[in-house]
Design an enzyme around this catalytic site. Structure first.
Site, mmCIF file in Angstrom:
data_model
loop_
_atom_site.group_PDB
_atom_site.id
_atom_site.type_symbol
_atom_site.label_atom_id
_atom_site.label_comp_id
_atom_site.label_asym_id
_atom_site.label_seq_id
_atom_site.Cartn_x
_atom_site.Cartn_y
_atom_site.Cartn_z
ATOM 1 C CD GLU A 126 -2.766 -1.406 2.396
ATOM 2 O OE1 GLU A 126 -2.651 -0.607 3.331
ATOM 3 O OE2 GLU A 126 -3.593 -2.336 2.399
ATOM 4 C CD GLU B 29 -4.127 -8.452 1.035
ATOM 5 O OE1 GLU B 29 -5.043 -7.803 1.562
ATOM 6 O OE2 GLU B 29 -2.924 -8.202 1.220
HETATM 7 C C1 XIL Z 1 -6.174 -7.797 7.693
HETATM 8 C C2 XIL Z 1 -6.382 -9.093 8.461
HETATM 9 O O1 XIL Z 1 -7.152 -9.982 7.679
HETATM 10 C C3 XIL Z 1 -7.067 -8.821 9.771
HETATM 11 O O2 XIL Z 1 -7.126 -10.007 10.561
HETATM 12 C C4 XIL Z 1 -6.309 -7.746 10.547
HETATM 13 O O3 XIL Z 1 -7.037 -7.402 11.709
HETATM 14 C C5 XIL Z 1 -6.109 -6.500 9.698
HETATM 15 O O4 XIL Z 1 -5.483 -6.857 8.491
HETATM 16 N N1 XIL Z 1 -4.806 -5.466 3.338
HETATM 17 C C6 XIL Z 1 -3.759 -6.260 3.749
HETATM 18 C C7 XIL Z 1 -3.977 -7.281 4.815
HETATM 19 O O5 XIL Z 1 -2.681 -6.199 3.161
HETATM 20 O O6 XIL Z 1 -2.840 -7.465 5.602
HETATM 21 C C8 XIL Z 1 -5.166 -6.934 5.687
HETATM 22 O O7 XIL Z 1 -5.403 -8.050 6.536
HETATM 23 C C9 XIL Z 1 -6.378 -6.603 4.850
HETATM 24 C C10 XIL Z 1 -6.102 -5.418 3.966
#
Ligand code: XIL
Length: 371
Positions: free
Chosen positions: A157, A262
């Site tokens: 990010e 993701e």
């Molecule tokens: C999220 C996790 O799934 C949660 O358990 C945690 O509380 C917060 O982070 N982008 C990302 C991930 O790169 O690391 C994030 O994961 C979701 C958004």
């Protein structure tokens, strides 16, 4: 061979071929010749406390990502203390089950303790001191899993929602080459690993332009980036998937691979229907934003199925560029959408339901691979 034995051999081949004609039955088999299919695992799944989800991962997926286990705050909670208990279990699970094992994440502005940026008196570090700390972290974490973790999200990010480079303590203290440095350190620690820049909303033209400019610049400077990770935290009707199609093509043209790192689809309404994956966003609970506590209506299930199928079809169209699709969780019950951006909701974002049963989207995604 006698005539009889020959006939028997032919008959055996025919019988063995029948299941293949019926089509593949798991996600990983359906996409075997295209790309790996991953799932993010949480602590209970890694430890085995959630045996049901672990079994789904073994049966259906060919890759894993750690939802939180390797984030800085977990793996390196204090300046002179690393905690590899969960990370080691995660990597052992990947090794034991021959899964393409992903590391997430080396440099991010979230889930990173504040001490990382400060000296013993609480003052911000100098550029050199922060670079030394980053190098130590990357050497230690990447080095520990060298050859076992096959792909690392190096930076997460780093482009802002306005398409400009995001301003964080990393950029402020080190300067704009902090990204190049992170990639160099990761490459030195494991020269074989695939190295990603990972981000959300880079499908949208404004932010995409910023991300493309960044990758172009890194490639021109010889920075060892191999892959762009499109997070793909989607809503039921945003973004328009035409944008995903264009985005994969645009990054592919720069000579990097693309992974959907993701993927999940939030079917629940949000105030203003904000499309974002900013984990700092916290919105107030209200029953109107949690409409499906008693189950998902058929019509929405169909929409979800169709959208998953479309996403996989687009990835298949670009299979020369796309090397992985990872779902951000295994079952609906463990999706982060149950608690983000609003706490305590009933989410339906993934491919398996709360009981661990395949949702209709699984069959649709499998048949998308072999129409
Ligand atoms: C999220 C996790 O799934 C949660 O358990 C945690 O509380 C917060 O982070 N982008 C990302 C991930 O790169 O690391 C994030 O994961 C979701 C958004």
């Amino acid at each position: 061979m006698t005539k009889h034995v020959k006939m028997l051999a032919v008959a055996t081949v025919v019988v063995l071929a029948v299941p293949a004609l019926a089509g593949p039955v798991t996600l990983k088999d359906a996409y075997k010749s295209d790309f790996v299919i991953g799932a993010a695992m949480d602590a209970a799944q890694i430890s085995g406390a959630d045996a049901k989800a672990q079994a789904i991962v073994k049966a259906e997926f060919s890759s894993i990502s750690p939802a939180n286990a390797l984030k800085w705050e977990k793996v390196h909670p204090a300046p002179d203390r690393y905690d590899f208990r969960l990370g080691d279990q995660y990597v052992e699970f990947g090794q034991a089950n021959h899964l393409f094992t992903v590391g997430h994440v080396l440099l991010w502005h979230n889930q990173t303790p504040d001490w990382v940026f400060r000296d013993g008196s609480g003052n911000l570090l100098t550029r050199d001191a922060l670079l030394a700390r980053l190098k130590d972290h990357i050497d230690t974490v990447v080095g520990r899993y060298k050859g076992k973790i096959k792909a690392w999200d190096v930076v997460n990010e780093v482009v802002g929602d306005d398409g400009k480079m995001r301003e964080t303590l990393w950029s402020k203290i080190i300067g704009e080459d902090y990204i190049a440095k992170a990639f160099e350190y990761a490459h030195a620690a494991d020269p074989e690993a695939e190295l990603l820049y990972n981000d959300y909303n880079i499908e949208y033209p404004g932010k995409r332009a910023g991300a493309l400019a960044l990758v172009k610049k890194l490639k021109a400077e010889g920075v060892p980036i191999t892959t762009v990770g499109i997070q793909a935290h989607y809503l039921i009707n945003e973004p328009d998937l035409k944008l995903l199609d264009e985005t994969i093509a645009a990054f592919g043209a720069l000579g990097v691979k693309v992974a959907l790192t993701e993927l999940d689809i939030d079917v629940l309404p949000r105030p203003g229907d904000q499309v974002t994956a900013d984990i700092k966003l916290h919105l107030a609970a209200d029953p109107k934003f949690n409409p499906y506590v008693n189950g998902l209506p058929e019509a929405v299930q169909r929409q979800l199925t169709e959208r998953y199928s479309e996403i996989f079809k687009i990835a298949l169209k670009h299979k020369d560029v796309v090397d992985r699709i990872t779902l951000w969780g295994v079952t609906d019950g463990d999706s982060w959408h149950n608690n983000w951006p609003i706490k305590g909701r009933t989410a339906y974002s993934l491919l398996f339901d709360r009981a661990g049963n395949a949702k209709p989207a699984v069959a649709a995604v499998i048949s998308a691979a072999r129409p």
